[in-house]
Design an enzyme around this catalytic site. Structure first.
Site, PDB file in Angstrom:
ATOM      1  N   ALA A   1       0.792  -1.235   0.000  1.00 15.42           N
ATOM      2  CA  ALA A   1       0.000   0.000   0.000  1.00 15.42           C
ATOM      3  C   ALA A   1       0.821   1.281   0.000  1.00 15.42           C
ATOM      4  O   ALA A   1       0.308   2.334  -0.377  1.00 15.42           O
ATOM      5  CB  ALA A   1      -0.939   0.001   1.199  1.00 15.42           C
ATOM      6  N   ALA A   2       2.070   1.236   0.437  1.00 14.50           N
ATOM      7  CA  ALA A   2       2.843   2.482   0.540  1.00 14.50           C
ATOM      8  C   ALA A   2       3.247   2.981  -0.855  1.00 14.50           C
ATOM      9  O   ALA A   2       3.463   2.157  -1.740  1.00 14.50           O
ATOM     10  CB  ALA A   2       4.087   2.240   1.384  1.00 14.50           C
ATOM     11  N   PRO A   3       3.322   4.313  -1.061  1.00 19.45           N
ATOM     12  CA  PRO A   3       3.167   5.368  -0.047  1.00 19.45           C
ATOM     13  C   PRO A   3       1.738   5.847   0.194  1.00 19.45           C
ATOM     14  O   PRO A   3       1.549   6.830   0.890  1.00 19.45           O
ATOM     15  CB  PRO A   3       4.014   6.500  -0.627  1.00 19.45           C
ATOM     16  CG  PRO A   3       3.907   6.326  -2.113  1.00 19.45           C
ATOM     17  CD  PRO A   3       3.806   4.848  -2.337  1.00 19.45           C
ATOM     18  N   GLY A   4       0.730   5.165  -0.360  1.00 14.94           N
ATOM     19  CA  GLY A   4      -0.616   5.418   0.121  1.00 14.94           C
ATOM     20  C   GLY A   4      -1.564   6.162  -0.806  1.00 14.94           C
ATOM     21  O   GLY A   4      -2.701   6.421  -0.429  1.00 14.94           O
TER      22      GLY A   4
ATOM     23  N   LYS B   1      -2.996   5.093  -3.686  1.00 18.31           N
ATOM     24  CA  LYS B   1      -4.123   4.225  -4.074  1.00 18.31           C
ATOM     25  C   LYS B   1      -4.923   3.789  -2.853  1.00 18.31           C
ATOM     26  O   LYS B   1      -6.140   3.671  -2.910  1.00 18.31           O
ATOM     27  CB  LYS B   1      -3.612   3.011  -4.846  1.00 18.31           C
ATOM     28  CG  LYS B   1      -2.931   3.392  -6.156  1.00 18.31           C
ATOM     29  CD  LYS B   1      -2.453   2.166  -6.915  1.00 18.31           C
ATOM     30  CE  LYS B   1      -1.567   2.556  -8.079  1.00 18.31           C
ATOM     31  NZ  LYS B   1      -0.204   2.992  -7.646  1.00 18.31           N
TER      32      LYS B   1
ATOM     33  N   ASP C   1      -1.181  -3.853  -5.887  1.00 17.41           N
ATOM     34  CA  ASP C   1      -0.462  -2.894  -6.734  1.00 17.41           C
ATOM     35  C   ASP C   1       1.010  -3.231  -6.520  1.00 17.41           C
ATOM     36  O   ASP C   1       1.655  -2.703  -5.626  1.00 17.41           O
ATOM     37  CB  ASP C   1      -0.803  -1.466  -6.307  1.00 17.41           C
ATOM     38  CG  ASP C   1      -0.119  -0.445  -7.188  1.00 17.41           C
ATOM     39  OD1 ASP C   1      -0.278  -0.530  -8.418  1.00 17.41           O
ATOM     40  OD2 ASP C   1       0.590   0.428  -6.655  1.00 17.41           O
TER      41      ASP C   1
ATOM     42  N   CYS D   1       2.935  -0.545 -12.671  1.00 13.90           N
ATOM     43  CA  CYS D   1       3.245   0.609 -13.537  1.00 13.90           C
ATOM     44  C   CYS D   1       4.366   0.218 -14.488  1.00 13.90           C
ATOM     45  O   CYS D   1       5.332   0.945 -14.654  1.00 13.90           O
ATOM     46  CB  CYS D   1       3.593   1.831 -12.693  1.00 13.90           C
ATOM     47  SG  CYS D   1       4.856   1.564 -11.440  1.00 13.90           S
TER      48      CYS D   1
END
Lengths: 202, 302
Positions: free
Chosen positions: B107-110, B112, B177, B230
């Site tokens: 999840a970082a840096p947050g 999404k 992600d 990405c």
């Protein structure tokens, strides 16, 4: 994934509970298995009221909600659906999801309130999230004063109300928006915006 | 950017693709609906004298005519968050709802993760995990500024994620992600390819497979898992999906994306993938003047 506030902007003075809580103590478990002291390595849900309390001195949910209502006029209903947690002595967090208590993880909602000292102190996060419901002890500042405040500067400001921790707010795009916490003493408004959240907007 | 030559057979108008990769990226912010709405965000930008455009494909995104979106009142108040336009694809594809248990595995840096919380009216249980404590610090800083109160933040390895801290044993939805070779961020980070090698792609794809596999296992039957990266490398995208389709009870499903995009590719370097990987979507920089992105939606078997 661009982040305008990288980790480098996070100051050691940040209000957010950090991974290490130097001020907290790991409480030993009593023979009954019920914790009697705060344990700084995990989140413990606040008891609903004094009757449910086992950790000496831990604030109750009832007290915390009443404090926001008494001090700032935030309606009790605003906190429906929220639970409050202590991680590190006197460091309270507000969370709006499901979690068992205790829980040893890195974060649970947002930092909310400091209750270690006599005068309880709301966090910048809490004031920005809930402060627009406040009806008293809100200091409305001009644009120039707001910019000095968010830069972390102390300033002389006329204020007729109570001394102590105020919600400092300004008008943005037609709405009153809380910026953070100011400590008002002797005609001076002292910015409590933590270093990592300060900005030079001048 | 010789590294990108391997994608020539995949990309129409390859010269335009390369030219787009050379250009810097527009400054984009996502309006944070936990704290404000697009009208007020636009009014705040008007007051600040910052010009903006609203990309048509998704409400709540603003392209700003400034390279310092952080030096604004809107940023101080958490009204918006600077993130690449394409990084706003994943959360709406996962489509979390209030009351659900939602997992963000990396999840970082947050950016999404906070988008997920906002879409669920900040009233889901968002378990935001990352293996890196340093990056988690950035996530928490962002979540707090954006007013995300519904997140439980954990620091674990997503490949063998344990539900032990929680009372529930499955998520309703999960976003993977994944860490990746970041080829699609070349416009933001011109040095994104400095450490590029086919060996690194192979290594990171093993990591991606394991993280996605665990996320599917941790999601309830009928639940949704979104996989995004990405990067353009099929080894990190379609090949990872092909692997999870084989190992776990799940299937790829269609979804809408208003950005111009290509379908996933079913064959790469002589290897054929499950044909359903075509339901994934590839976003190339030259089509919409954005970064590059890959996104797929999976449904876990009942």
């Amino acid at each position: 994934m661009t982040d305008e506030n990288g980790p480098e902007s996070r100051a050691p003075e940040s209000e957010s509970g950090s991974e290490s809580n130097p001020g907290s103590e790991s409480g030993p478990e009593s023979s009954s298995g019920v914790e009697r002291e705060n344990n700084g390595s995990r989140f413990d849900r606040l008891p609903a009221s004094l009757e449910d309390r086992s950790v000496t001195g831990r604030p109750t949910r009832e007290e915390v909600v009443a404090w926001w209502t008494d001090r700032y006029g935030v309606p009790v209903e605003v906190f429906e659906g929220y639970t409050f947690w202590e991680k590190g002595s006197g460091k309270l967090w507000a969370f709006r999801g499901e979690a068992p208590s205790p829980i040893a993880i890195e974060g649970l909602g947002i930092t909310f309130l400091r209750t270690r000292r006599d005068h309880w102190k709301p966090t910048t996060d809490a004031v920005q999230r809930f402060g627009h419901h406040a009806t008293r002890n809100v200091c409305h500042v001009s644009e120039a004063e707001a910019k000095r405040f968010v830069a972390g500067e102390d300033q002389d400001i006329a204020w007729e109300g109570d001394w102590g921790y105020l919600i400092v707010a300004h008008e943005l795009a037609g709405v009153v928006e809380p910026i953070g916490v100011g400590l008002y003493l002797y005609n001076e408004l002292r910015s409590q915006v933590p270093k990592g959240r300060r900005r030079d907007l001048k | 950017m010789d590294e990108f030559e391997r994608y020539k057979p995949l990309i129409d108008d390859f010269e335009a693709f390369l030219a787009a990769c050379e250009r810097p990226l527009p400054t984009v912010v996502r309006v944070n609906s936990i704290k404000t709405d697009p009208d007020r965000a636009c009014a705040a930008l008007d007051e600040a004298g910052i010009a903006y455009e609203e990309p048509a494909w998704q409400p709540g995104l603003l392209r700003l005519d400034t390279d310092r979106p952080g030096a604004t009142w809107g940023s101080v108040h958490g009204w918006w968050h600077g993130q690449e336009e394409v990084s706003a694809i994943s959360a709406p594809v996962l489509d979390p709802r209030p009351g659900e248990r939602v997992f963000a595995a990396c999840a970082a840096p947050g950016g999404k993760g906070s988008h997920l919380a906002a879409l669920a009216d900040d009233s889901c249980t968002l378990v935001a995990n990352d293996r890196s404590l340093g990056r988690l610090s950035a996530l928490r800083f962002n979540f707090e500024r954006l007013g995300v109160t519904s997140a439980a933040v954990t620091n674990r390895d997503a490949r063998n994620y344990s539900m032990k801290p929680f009372d529930f044993d499955a998520f309703d939805r999960a976003l993977v992600d994944a860490p990746c070779s970041c080829e699609g961020t070349i416009r933001k980070n011109p040095d994104a390819l400095d450490d590029w090698s086919e060996g690194y792609i192979e290594t990171v794809s093993t990591l991606q497979r394991k993280i996605l596999e665990r996320a599917v296992q941790a999601t309830r039957p009928g639940g949704v898992v979104v996989y995004s990266t990405c990067t353009f490398a099929p080894e990190e995208n379609e090949a990872v999906l092909d692997d999870v389709l084989e190992r776990e009870d799940c299937r790829l499903v269609e979804f809408d994306l208003a950005l111009d995009h290509d379908p996933g590719i079913a064959e790469w370097h002589g290897e054929a993938f499950d044909p359903s990987v075509r339901k994934a979507k590839r976003v190339y920089p030259h089509r919409n003047d954005t970064g590059g992105f890959f996104c797929a939606r999976l449904e876990v078997g009942e």
